[in-house]
Write an enzyme that holds these catalytic residues in place. Structure first.
Site, short mmCIF file in Angstrom:
data_model
loop_
_atom_site.label_atom_id
_atom_site.label_comp_id
_atom_site.label_asym_id
_atom_site.label_seq_id
_atom_site.Cartn_x
_atom_site.Cartn_y
_atom_site.Cartn_z
N ASP A 169 22.30 -16.44 -26.16
CA ASP A 169 22.23 -15.05 -26.18
C ASP A 169 23.45 -14.24 -26.79
O ASP A 169 23.46 -13.39 -27.42
CB ASP A 169 22.17 -14.38 -24.82
CG ASP A 169 21.03 -15.46 -23.85
OD1 ASP A 169 20.82 -16.45 -24.19
OD2 ASP A 169 20.54 -14.49 -23.09
N ALA A 170 24.64 -14.87 -26.57
CA ALA A 170 26.08 -14.41 -27.12
C ALA A 170 26.04 -14.14 -28.51
O ALA A 170 26.53 -13.27 -28.76
CB ALA A 170 26.86 -15.19 -26.59
#
Length: 379
Positions: A169-170
Site C-alpha cells: 500500500d505504501a
C-alpha cells in the site's frame, strides 16, 4: 441487492459510438462520466466524517489528515479540474489544507517504532503539493518538503518495520509525493530517493511468477482456501495507482521512466486477466470464489491504471478498451442513485468479504481517480 447490468451499459456505449455523430457521442459519454463522478464526490463530501482519536497501533487511521481521507482529497482534486463548479471543490480542499496548516500528520512522532517515517502519513501531501502549484503558494508546499528532507537525512537501509515502504500500500501513499516534489522544485534528490526505495519494495514483494504484489512479507507462505497464494485486490490496486501517479509526474525524457512504464504494462495486463466476467475485481485476486462479491476500491484503482495506460498508449486500445468499458460499467453499478459507493472493503491488510452497504471515503477517492482517466478516453 443492486444488480450489475454491465451488458446493458456496454450496449449503450456501443450504440452511442456507432449511431451518433462523433460530437454527439463524445458529449453523451462525457456527460455520463461527469454525472456519476459528481454524485459520488458530492455524496462523500456531504457525509464526510472521521475519527478524532486513534487507538494504539492505528494512529494513522484517524484525523482529517489520515490516509483514508487523503485518498479522497486527491480524487476530489482531479474531479475539480473537470467540474463545471470547480471553485466549490477547490475551496473545500483549501479549507482542509488550512485546517491541517498544510502539514503532514505526526501521530507517531513519540513512537520510536514508526517515528516520522510512516508512509501513510505522506498521502495527504499529494493534495498539498497540487494545491500549492494551483495557488502559486510555496507555503502550502514547504512543510511537506521539510518532512521529506528529514526522512532522507535520517534514512538508512537498516530501518525496520514500517520505517521503510515494507507493505505494498505504501507505494501509493508516499512515492508520488517525492516524485511531485522533484517536479515542483527541480531537485532530483527526491526522485533518486523515491526510485531507490520503490525498487527496494518491488524486489521484496513482487512475485515474478504471478506478476503480482504480496501485501507484505508475512504473506509469503500463506495460502487461500483453494491453495493459491494470497494477493489482495486493493493492495495490488494501490501499487497500480501509485505507479500511475509517478508516471504522470515524470518528464517524458526522464531516465527513471522505463522501469515504471514496464511495471505498469506487466502488472496491469496481469490484473486484466484476473477480472471477473462483469469486469470487476474481487478482494482476493486468485481465489474469487471465496470472495464472490465485487470489491469497489480494487476495481476503481485498477480501472484508473488501465484507463491511464490506454490514454498514454501503453495498451492497445482495440484490445483493452472493451475490457475497460466493462470495468467502468461494473464500477458505476456499485454507485447508488444518491451517489453512495458500495461494496468497499473496510480497512484491512488482506482479503475480506464485502457487502453492498459497505462504503469508505478512500473508495470514493479511488472512484474519482478512475473517472478522471475514463473521461479522457472520450476526447
Amino acid at each position: 441487492m443492486r444488480h450489475f447490468n454491465t451488458s446493458l451499459f456496454f450496449l449503450i456505449i456501443v450504440f452511442l459510438i456507432t449511431a451518433c455523430t462523433p460530437s454527439e457521442s463524445t458529449h453523451s459519454q462525457k456527460a455520463l462520466v461527469k454525472d456519476v463522478m459528481k454524485r459520488v464526490a458530492d455524496w462523500q463530501i456531504n457525509h464526510f466524517d472521521y475519527a478524532k482519536e486513534g487507538s494504539p497501533g492505528y494512529l494513522h487511521d484517524y484525523g482529517i489528515d489520515a490516509w483514508t481521507n487523503a485518498v479522497f482529497f486527491t480524487g476530489v482534486e482531479e474531479w475539480a479540474k473537470m467540474s463545471d463548479n470547480s471553485s466549490t471543490y477547490y475551496s473545500w480542499l483549501n479549507k482542509i489544507g488550512s485546517e491541517c496548516q498544510w502539514k503532514l500528520p505526526e501521530n507517531f512522532v513519540d513512537m520510536p517504532v514508526y517515528s516520522l517515517y510512516h508512509a501513510d502519513e505522506f498521502c495527504i501531501g499529494q493534495m498539498f503539493l497540487e494545491m500549492s502549484q494551483k495557488n502559486n503558494n510555496e507555503n502550502m508546499r514547504i512543510p511537506t518538503q521539510q518532512r521529506l528532507d528529514w526522512v532522507m537525512s535520517n534514512f538508512h537501509e537498516e530501518l525496520q518495520g514500517k520505517k521503510w515502504w515494507s507493505w505494498c500500500d505504501a507505494l501509493f501513499m508516499a512515492p508520488p509525493v517525492y516524485a511531485r516534489m522533484a517536479s515542483l522544485t527541480g531537485d532530483e534528490k527526491y526522485l533518486a530517493f523515491m526510485d531507490t526505495e520503490f525498487k527496494r519494495t518491488y524486489d521484496a514483494l513482487h512475485d515474478k511468477e504471478e506478476r503480482l504484489f504480496f501485501r507484505d512479507k508475512s504473506y509469503f507462505e500463506k495460502r487461500e482456501q483453494n491453495g493459491e497464494k494470497i494477493f489482495w485486490g486493493r493492495g495490488n490496486g494501490w501499487v497500480a495507482g501509485g505507479t500511475v501517479k509517478i508516471l504522470r509526474t515524470l518528464p517524458a525524457d526522464s531516465p527513471y521512466r522505463s522501469f515504471y512504464e514496464d511495471l505498469l504494462r506487466e502488472h496491469v495486463s496481469r490484473l486484466v486477466e484476473l477480472a471477473d466476467t462483469s469486469g470487476a475485481w474481487h478482494a482476493s485476486l486468485l481465489d474469487p470464489e471465496s470472495y464472490p462479491a465485487p470489491e469497489a476500491s480494487a476495481t476503481a484503482l485498477i480501472t484508473y491504471a488501465l484507463a491511464y495506460g490506454i490514454n498514454e498508449g501503453f495498451f492497445d486500445k482495440d484490445i483493452y478498451l472493451p475490457r475497460l468499458l466493462e470495468s467502468w460499467s461494473a464500477l458505476t453499478a456499485m454507485v447508488g442513485d444518491d451517489g453512495k459507493l458500495g461494496w468497499v472493503q473496510p480497512i484491512g491488510a488482506d482479503p475480506k468479504s464485502v457487502t453492498e452497504d459497505m462504503t469508505a471515503v478512500y473508495g470514493a477517492g479511488a472512484f474519482l481517480l478512475a473517472g478522471s482517466e475514463v473521461y479522457k478516453l472520450v476526447d
